[in-house]
Design an enzyme around this catalytic site. Sequence first.
Site, PDB file in Angstrom:
ATOM      1  N   GLU A 142       0.819  -1.219   0.000  1.00 52.86           N
ATOM      2  CA  GLU A 142       0.000   0.000   0.000  1.00 52.86           C
ATOM      3  C   GLU A 142       0.850   1.264   0.000  1.00 52.86           C
ATOM      4  O   GLU A 142       0.790   2.088   0.910  1.00 52.86           O
ATOM      5  CB  GLU A 142      -0.954  -0.009   1.203  1.00 52.86           C
ATOM      6  CG  GLU A 142      -1.939  -1.159   1.186  1.00 52.86           C
ATOM      7  CD  GLU A 142      -2.867  -1.180   2.391  1.00 52.86           C
ATOM      8  OE1 GLU A 142      -3.925  -1.820   2.300  1.00 52.86           O
ATOM      9  OE2 GLU A 142      -2.520  -0.564   3.436  1.00 52.86           O
ATOM     10  N   GLU A 303      -6.349  -7.951  -0.763  1.00 48.29           N
ATOM     11  CA  GLU A 303      -6.951  -7.947   0.564  1.00 48.29           C
ATOM     12  C   GLU A 303      -8.448  -7.690   0.387  1.00 48.29           C
ATOM     13  O   GLU A 303      -8.842  -6.596  -0.002  1.00 48.29           O
ATOM     14  CB  GLU A 303      -6.330  -6.872   1.464  1.00 48.29           C
ATOM     15  CG  GLU A 303      -4.864  -7.105   1.775  1.00 48.29           C
ATOM     16  CD  GLU A 303      -4.269  -6.048   2.705  1.00 48.29           C
ATOM     17  OE1 GLU A 303      -5.054  -5.316   3.355  1.00 48.29           O
ATOM     18  OE2 GLU A 303      -3.033  -5.948   2.775  1.00 48.29           O
TER      19      GLU A 303
END
Length: 669
Positions: A142, A303
Amino acid sequence: MYIGVDYYPEQWPRERWETDLQMMKELGINVIRIAEFGWSLMEPEEGTFDFTLYDEAIKRMHSYGFDVVLGTPTATPPAWLIEKYPEVLPVDDHGHVISFGARRHYTVNSEVYQLLSKRIVTEMAKRYGQHPAVIGWQVDNEYGHEKSDRSYGDIDQTAFQSWLKEKYDSLDALNERWGTVFWSQTYTRWSQIPVPRKVYQEHNPSLLLDFDRFCAEMYNRYNRMQVEVLRTFIPERQFITHNFVYTGLAQDQKEMAKDLDFISFDNYPVWGGLADPISPAAIARQHDLCRGTKNGKGYWVMEELSGAQGWSQIGYNPRPGHLKLWTYQAISRGAEAIVYFRWRAARYGTEQFCHGILDHDGKPRRKYDEVKEVIDSLSGFADEWIASDYKADVAFYHDPENEWAWQIQPHSDQFEYVKEYLRFYEPAHSLNTQANIIRDDEDLSRYKVVVVPIYFLTKKRFNDQLKDYVKNGGTVVFSYRTGVKDEDNVVTEETLPGDLAEMCGIEVPEYESLRADKSSHVNGQAGVLEGLSSDGEVWSDYIETTTADVLATYEDSWFQDKAAITKNNYGQGTVYYIGSGVESAMIRKLYTSIFQEAGVRSSETPEKVELVWRESSDQTYLAVLNHDVEESHKISLPEGEWSENSTGNSYSGELMIPRLGSMVLVKQK
């Protein structure tokens, strides 16, 4: 199709591993992502490497037949690194050093950190590049998330100045394009140019935009370094990806994606502090952004939320059916793999209350059963569904630089970029139109309608593309604040909407920012809008027409003669301009007419029911998704006989879809 879990073997006793792996096998998953936060275990002190734990974990996973995705661990530099090299820590815009103690505590502009990152990635790649269980790599985790996209330290300032010198070549060029004569900000040496730490008022908007561009490019270079290291040691069969978030960061995901085999995404429809999930259109928009990042190429959800999420604040607990619904929504919009976060909720650390498929007690219950239902339901047809085409008639333009410009100058306390983008995206989503999110590198002629929301920072190349597209018969929809700035974040000297005024057939000599508790009132005057009315929020462009027709006007004692919504014929095409933040119902009514005239397929369904079409050479797939947590809904099916693969049931005419119901129907061509 890959369906898996994010697993952290370092957080559990080794004797628990066998239990977890056995339960995963019974669940039916086939891939596991690990190691993205494991740097301190792999390199417990500088230059000393120990892969024992991950060697054993991967060996056991391989023995069960699982494939493995490895994350490079650079999102969490270990304590020894920070103690020895504190200069790698980022600095916030107040000049305060961000401490060790969470994650993403580094600046990509630190050469020391670049070297240390390169070394750990090299050792990982040499260790596992030939391992038969490892199918791919996720670089870092991320990028830029949690405000780590921008750093304002001395290292960053030196790098920023070098980047500016590379871009502009001369200070005279920079001074002219930024307009530094304003407030006596003319620079005579590169070393005078600051990073935009806090000042009494506000920084030059051109400096701020270039700083965001710089931050994005430095992350691109950092990512490219890791990718190049991996490609040196791994075989072609192992892919390289990164799990993006799309939250207005100073990141250019599309540019970064050029170095990746495909992109990945972390899908959290609800997070800590939210009482309810975000809207179905908001989730869909993020999937459309993913699909557009590599011009239509499929992506992984690395995710996928599987339980209530949160750190100090815990969010909404997904209801039975949500996991399947969000999984089906992701696949229908382009996801080729789903990896659930996380296998089991952690007992310690910041993410103690990020609940997983298993909760803290490690026992399989409702969520385990629901994931198993999802996996079983996809058996036998998921690969064909994924391989089918998502065909879009409508394009929505999105440029992160435009979003950054809006963050720099949001104009109103009511303005939020994503909220305003959704104002124009959601009505199309509610009509179940197929849309792509594009930049200026796509051929517009493949689309019947192009929507360009809040196009504040304009690009000449895209302006010219739009003009040619409309001249040749295309339809474009603009919104308020179109054409205000050029690529340097400098306001045009032309009457708004600037370079696009002629094609819109309008001028905007006056406008107004509508702040809290202020609104305009818009009345439809012609066409499909006749007789309709709506409040307008956030902004009012008071439009005067040159060649356009007026579709709606303001109900205002001062501006009642001004247009709010217009339609203009330009060449063989049509241009619409929506000058205020009118309500969804009015935009939806206008879109219904626009789409019908342009030949765009749309479908009326009850609120919160989403339809997504996919096509193969011999079959049509229709995902039917009911996001309503309270009510079942009846929908009218398109003509023909439809079957549901997972149950074998057949449907025609009408279909009742239960609350949080999700199904994929198939029809032979």
